[in-house]
Design a protein around this motif. Structure first.
Motif, short mmCIF file in Angstrom:
data_model
loop_
_atom_site.label_atom_id
_atom_site.label_comp_id
_atom_site.label_asym_id
_atom_site.label_seq_id
_atom_site.Cartn_x
_atom_site.Cartn_y
_atom_site.Cartn_z
N GLU A 144 0.81 -1.21 0.00
CA GLU A 144 0.00 0.00 0.00
C GLU A 144 0.85 1.27 0.00
N ARG A 145 1.99 1.22 0.66
CA ARG A 145 2.76 2.44 0.90
C ARG A 145 3.91 2.64 -0.09
N ASP A 146 4.70 1.60 -0.33
CA ASP A 146 5.94 1.84 -1.08
C ASP A 146 6.40 0.68 -1.96
N VAL A 147 5.53 -0.28 -2.28
CA VAL A 147 5.91 -1.39 -3.15
C VAL A 147 4.84 -1.58 -4.23
N TYR A 148 5.31 -1.72 -5.46
CA TYR A 148 4.41 -2.02 -6.57
C TYR A 148 4.65 -3.47 -6.97
N VAL A 149 3.59 -4.28 -6.95
CA VAL A 149 3.70 -5.71 -7.22
C VAL A 149 3.05 -6.01 -8.58
N THR A 150 3.75 -6.78 -9.41
CA THR A 150 3.23 -7.07 -10.74
C THR A 150 3.72 -8.44 -11.22
N ASN A 151 3.05 -8.95 -12.21
CA ASN A 151 3.53 -10.15 -12.91
C ASN A 151 4.16 -9.72 -14.23
N LEU A 152 5.26 -10.35 -14.57
CA LEU A 152 5.86 -10.07 -15.87
C LEU A 152 4.87 -10.38 -16.99
N ILE A 153 4.26 -11.56 -16.96
CA ILE A 153 3.31 -11.98 -18.00
C ILE A 153 1.91 -11.75 -17.46
N LYS A 154 1.21 -10.80 -18.06
CA LYS A 154 -0.04 -10.30 -17.50
C LYS A 154 -1.22 -11.27 -17.67
N CYS A 155 -1.22 -12.06 -18.74
CA CYS A 155 -2.29 -13.03 -18.94
C CYS A 155 -1.83 -14.41 -18.49
N ARG A 156 -2.76 -15.20 -17.98
CA ARG A 156 -2.40 -16.53 -17.48
C ARG A 156 -2.14 -17.49 -18.64
N PRO A 157 -0.93 -18.05 -18.73
CA PRO A 157 -0.69 -19.10 -19.73
C PRO A 157 -1.43 -20.36 -19.31
N ALA A 158 -2.35 -20.81 -20.14
CA ALA A 158 -3.20 -21.95 -19.79
C ALA A 158 -2.86 -23.15 -20.66
N SER A 159 -2.92 -24.33 -20.05
CA SER A 159 -2.69 -25.58 -20.77
C SER A 159 -3.96 -25.98 -21.50
N ALA A 160 -3.87 -27.07 -22.26
CA ALA A 160 -5.02 -27.54 -23.02
C ALA A 160 -6.20 -27.91 -22.13
N ASN A 161 -5.93 -28.39 -20.91
CA ASN A 161 -7.01 -28.76 -19.99
C ASN A 161 -7.43 -27.62 -19.07
N GLY A 162 -6.89 -26.41 -19.34
CA GLY A 162 -7.31 -25.24 -18.57
C GLY A 162 -6.47 -24.92 -17.36
N GLY A 163 -5.48 -25.73 -17.05
CA GLY A 163 -4.62 -25.47 -15.89
C GLY A 163 -3.52 -24.48 -16.22
N ASP A 164 -2.79 -24.05 -15.19
CA ASP A 164 -1.65 -23.17 -15.39
C ASP A 164 -0.52 -23.94 -16.07
N ARG A 165 0.21 -23.26 -16.93
CA ARG A 165 1.39 -23.87 -17.55
C ARG A 165 2.55 -22.88 -17.51
N ALA A 166 3.74 -23.37 -17.80
CA ALA A 166 4.90 -22.50 -17.85
C ALA A 166 4.80 -21.60 -19.08
N PRO A 167 5.16 -20.34 -18.95
CA PRO A 167 5.10 -19.44 -20.11
C PRO A 167 6.22 -19.73 -21.09
N THR A 168 6.05 -19.25 -22.30
CA THR A 168 7.09 -19.37 -23.31
C THR A 168 7.96 -18.12 -23.33
N ALA A 169 9.12 -18.23 -23.96
CA ALA A 169 10.01 -17.07 -24.08
C ALA A 169 9.33 -15.96 -24.88
N GLU A 170 8.53 -16.34 -25.89
CA GLU A 170 7.84 -15.33 -26.71
C GLU A 170 6.81 -14.57 -25.87
N GLU A 171 6.10 -15.27 -24.99
CA GLU A 171 5.13 -14.60 -24.13
C GLU A 171 5.82 -13.64 -23.17
N ALA A 172 6.95 -14.06 -22.63
CA ALA A 172 7.70 -13.19 -21.72
C ALA A 172 8.21 -11.95 -22.45
N ALA A 173 8.71 -12.13 -23.66
CA ALA A 173 9.23 -10.99 -24.42
C ALA A 173 8.11 -10.03 -24.81
#
Length: 271
Positions: free
Chosen positions: A155-184
């Protein structure tokens, strides 16, 4: 021959063909322009009137008309010049990578907009997506405790963020590891967040964020980035473990504490 003879006229009449023309018995008719010259004048006029660029002259016969529209790629917005409102709007409507094009719900950063630290995790998770903010759930609670240990808060002095703003999803809808292209694709957003907050230190959480921002392969172990002070856009960067990892491996909290102290020292504050 000044005219059609009576014999010729009678012959044409027998065939049902009238005279093609009759010469007028007047002074010599003025010379007319050639038909193709007249055609050039008729067709040239709309080209000059509709051409988007004035002063181009008469187009070459057979050339493509000046007003033919071509498919021009849309210009990418300049993220490096965006303010907060424009940046958040760009993140909300982003289609820069496969994660957002697959229907992911972008999650923008949260916390102090004028910050001492930017804390960056790797990719948005299903918990983050549901909460609408990065580092949600138990991992977020542990992060808050870690920050309080060095006299900081979101609240006071830290800004928290994710590098990759959208959730990388697997074929079954679960979380997956992002790709280098998504990170870039998402990196310009984080760099702009860092510039807008004017933070003096970056703390990365986990392997993905550290490796992506340090231009290393995403699969490289975090140990290669930990233990040193790096730099991102002229700002000190310290890498530590993700709070989610610390929840699974309690003894590693000692390593994270050492990293927090390192980041605090890079921020210019005594322990």
């Amino acid at each position: 021959m000044n005219g059609m003879s009576a014999r010729d006229a009678a012959f044409l009449a027998e065939m049902g063909i009238g005279p093609l023309w009759q010469l007028r018995q007047t002074a010599e008719a003025p010379v007319q322009e050639a038909p193709w010259e007249e055609a050039e004048e008729v067709t040239a006029a709309p080209v000059q009137a509709q051409s988007p660029a004035a002063g181009q002259g008469t187009p070459t016969p057979g050339a493509e008309p000046a007003w033919v529209e071509e498919d021009v790629p849309a210009t990418e917005p300049d993220i490096s010049r965006m303010g907060w409102d424009e940046l958040r709007a760009a993140i909300a409507s982003c289609s820069r990578c496969s994660a957002c094009r697959a229907g992911g719900k972008p999650v923008a950063g949260s916390g102090a907009r004028t910050a001492r630290w930017v804390v960056a995790a790797g990719a948005t998770t299903s918990l983050d997506e549901k909460a609408g903010q990065p580092l949600a759930g138990d991992a977020g609670k542990l992060l808050d405790n870690m920050l309080h240990a060095v006299d900081l808060s979101r609240e006071r002095d830290v800004y928290v963020t994710n590098l990759i703003k959208c959730r990388p999803a697997s074929a079954n809808g679960g979380d997956r590891a992002p790709t280098a292209e998504e990170a870039a694709a998402c990196r310009p957003y984080l760099e702009r967040e860092l510039a807008l907050t004017r933070a003096g230190t970056v703390l990365t959480l986990g392997q993905i964020a550290a490796n992506a921002l340090l231009d290393k392969p995403l699969s490289e172990p975090l140990a290669g980035a930990r233990g040193s002070v790096h730099e991102l856009a002229g700002v000190p960067l310290v890498a530590t473990l993700h709070p989610g990892e610390l929840l699974r491996r309690g003894p590693d909290k000692a390593l994270a504490w050492a990293d927090l102290c390192r980041a605090r020292a890079a921020d210019g504050r005594s322990g």
